[in-house]
Design an enzyme around this catalytic site. Structure first.
Site, PDB file in Angstrom:
ATOM      1  N   HIS A  67       0.879  -1.264   0.041  1.00 51.46           N
ATOM      2  CA  HIS A  67      -0.184   0.166  -0.003  1.00 51.46           C
ATOM      3  C   HIS A  67       0.866   1.255   0.100  1.00 51.46           C
ATOM      4  O   HIS A  67       1.867   1.529   0.700  1.00 51.46           O
ATOM      5  CB  HIS A  67      -0.921  -0.062   1.179  1.00 51.46           C
ATOM      6  CG  HIS A  67      -2.138  -1.040   1.183  1.00 51.46           C
ATOM      7  ND1 HIS A  67      -2.019  -2.310   1.265  1.00 51.46           N
ATOM      8  CD2 HIS A  67      -3.058  -0.665   1.004  1.00 51.46           C
ATOM      9  CE1 HIS A  67      -3.012  -2.967   1.021  1.00 51.46           C
ATOM     10  NE2 HIS A  67      -3.909  -2.265   0.950  1.00 51.46           N
ATOM     11  N   PRO A  68       0.282   2.526  -0.705  1.00 56.16           N
ATOM     12  CA  PRO A  68       1.160   3.491  -0.702  1.00 56.16           C
ATOM     13  C   PRO A  68       0.734   4.184   0.667  1.00 56.16           C
ATOM     14  O   PRO A  68      -0.243   4.058   1.196  1.00 56.16           O
ATOM     15  CB  PRO A  68       0.613   4.172  -2.029  1.00 56.16           C
ATOM     16  CG  PRO A  68      -0.883   3.821  -1.879  1.00 56.16           C
ATOM     17  CD  PRO A  68      -0.914   2.387  -1.459  1.00 56.16           C
ATOM     18  N   SER A  84      -6.485   3.835  -5.677  1.00 58.13           N
ATOM     19  CA  SER A  84      -6.007   4.464  -4.473  1.00 58.13           C
ATOM     20  C   SER A  84      -6.261   6.110  -4.745  1.00 58.13           C
ATOM     21  O   SER A  84      -6.645   6.743  -3.839  1.00 58.13           O
ATOM     22  CB  SER A  84      -4.432   4.099  -4.473  1.00 58.13           C
ATOM     23  OG  SER A  84      -4.094   4.698  -3.093  1.00 58.13           O
ATOM     24  N   GLU A  87      -9.877   6.773  -3.711  1.00 54.04           N
ATOM     25  CA  GLU A  87      -9.991   6.820  -2.545  1.00 54.04           C
ATOM     26  C   GLU A  87      -9.486   7.844  -1.639  1.00 54.04           C
ATOM     27  O   GLU A  87     -10.190   8.498  -0.926  1.00 54.04           O
ATOM     28  CB  GLU A  87      -9.451   5.385  -1.989  1.00 54.04           C
ATOM     29  CG  GLU A  87     -10.355   4.289  -2.462  1.00 54.04           C
ATOM     30  CD  GLU A  87      -9.644   2.959  -2.646  1.00 54.04           C
ATOM     31  OE1 GLU A  87     -10.361   2.004  -2.947  1.00 54.04           O
ATOM     32  OE2 GLU A  87      -8.333   2.832  -2.163  1.00 54.04           O
ATOM     33  N   VAL A 120      -2.215   2.025   7.156  1.00 53.60           N
ATOM     34  CA  VAL A 120      -3.256   1.662   6.212  1.00 53.60           C
ATOM     35  C   VAL A 120      -4.385   1.667   7.135  1.00 53.60           C
ATOM     36  O   VAL A 120      -4.807   1.399   8.040  1.00 53.60           O
ATOM     37  CB  VAL A 120      -3.073   0.012   5.590  1.00 53.60           C
ATOM     38  CG1 VAL A 120      -4.384  -0.145   4.756  1.00 53.60           C
ATOM     39  CG2 VAL A 120      -1.869   0.057   4.846  1.00 53.60           C
ATOM     40  N   ILE A 121      -5.480   2.665   6.255  1.00 52.18           N
ATOM     41  CA  ILE A 121      -6.892   2.552   6.637  1.00 52.18           C
ATOM     42  C   ILE A 121      -7.888   2.794   5.581  1.00 52.18           C
ATOM     43  O   ILE A 121      -7.138   3.276   4.405  1.00 52.18           O
ATOM     44  CB  ILE A 121      -6.836   4.064   7.629  1.00 52.18           C
ATOM     45  CG1 ILE A 121      -8.327   4.034   8.328  1.00 52.18           C
ATOM     46  CG2 ILE A 121      -6.752   4.986   6.873  1.00 52.18           C
ATOM     47  CD1 ILE A 121      -8.124   5.039   9.716  1.00 52.18           C
ATOM     48  N   ALA A 123      -9.821   4.715   3.467  1.00 52.14           N
ATOM     49  CA  ALA A 123      -9.883   6.005   3.139  1.00 52.14           C
ATOM     50  C   ALA A 123     -11.324   6.459   2.995  1.00 52.14           C
ATOM     51  O   ALA A 123     -11.925   7.722   3.317  1.00 52.14           O
ATOM     52  CB  ALA A 123      -9.141   6.555   2.149  1.00 52.14           C
TER      53      ALA A 123
HETATM   54  N1  3AL Z   1      -2.000   3.398   3.021  1.00 52.65           N
HETATM   55  C1  3AL Z   1      -3.535   3.355   2.872  1.00 52.65           C
HETATM   56  O1  3AL Z   1      -4.159   3.094   3.606  1.00 52.65           O
HETATM   57  N2  3AL Z   1      -3.716   3.282   1.295  1.00 52.65           N
HETATM   58  C2  3AL Z   1      -5.123   2.823   1.071  1.00 52.65           C
HETATM   59  N3  3AL Z   1      -6.174   3.071   1.817  1.00 52.65           N
HETATM   60  C3  3AL Z   1      -7.207   3.476   0.847  1.00 52.65           C
HETATM   61  O2  3AL Z   1      -8.307   3.476   1.295  1.00 52.65           O
HETATM   62  N4  3AL Z   1      -6.718   3.069  -0.365  1.00 52.65           N
HETATM   63  C4  3AL Z   1      -5.557   3.139  -0.446  1.00 52.65           C
HETATM   64  O3  3AL Z   1      -4.421   2.832  -1.337  1.00 52.65           O
END
Ligand code: 3AL
Length: 172
Positions: A67-68, A84, A87, A120-121, A123
């Protein structure tokens, strides 16, 4: 797209469509393809979640590392996946002022140093204020607890991506 169509997809088409339901982890779609036919989308989601749960700790950490960082380098360089980017846009992270962006970046660095993977959450279920609040809160967690929480967020992101994909395909 109904579940019959999902079940009839070739391996290649299935991975093309569902390859990013977990960010940059097409292996997840590749792994559940052989578990078709699914009775419904919820059953497919369960197969995905079971696969993620079956990973070792380092496998789960690897998923998180794909994940970024939120509002991070990839956002600024334009190299995010389309999922991403959208989001992060919905959560207001593409329009942070410089001070907010710098604060979030500092917290992201602290988090990554502490846990060894990016914060990571989901978004789409948050906004910039709750993201920052949860990041500060989660920094205090024990590593085992934090890995579990972060993986639950991956599953939430995955669920919304799956739902969007199917809703999108239904409009074709
Ligand atoms: N770092 C992180 O949470 N990245 C992610 N969250 C999200 O909802 N999309 C993502 O790429």
């Amino acid at each position: 797209m109904d579940i019959g169509t999902v079940n009839s997809l070739s391996y290649e088409d299935f991975v093309d469509v569902f390859g990013n339901i977990v960010e940059k982890c097409p292996l997840v779609a590749a792994a559940v393809w052989s578990q078709r036919p699914f009775s419904n989308l919820a059953q497919m989601e369960t197969a995905v979640n079971d696969f993620i749960d079956s990973l070792t700790v380092s496998g789960k950490e690897g998923v998180l590392r794909c994940h970024p960082c939120l509002a991070g380098r990839e956002l600024h360089s334009g190299s995010l996946t389309a999922d991403s980017r959208e989001e992060q846009r919905q959560a207001g992270l593409t329009s942070l002022d410089p001070a907010e962006a710098e604060h979030l970046q500092r917290l992201n660095v602290q988090y990554k140093q502490r846990f060894g993977f990016p914060f990571v959450i989901c978004a789409r279920l948050n906004d910039r204020a709750t993201i920052e609040h949860r990041l500060v809160e989660r920094l205090a967690n024990e590593p085992t607890q934090e890995l579990r929480l972060a993986i639950e967020e991956v599953k939430k992101i995955c669920r919304l991506r799956l739902q969007s994909l199917v809703a999108w395909a239904n409009k074709l």
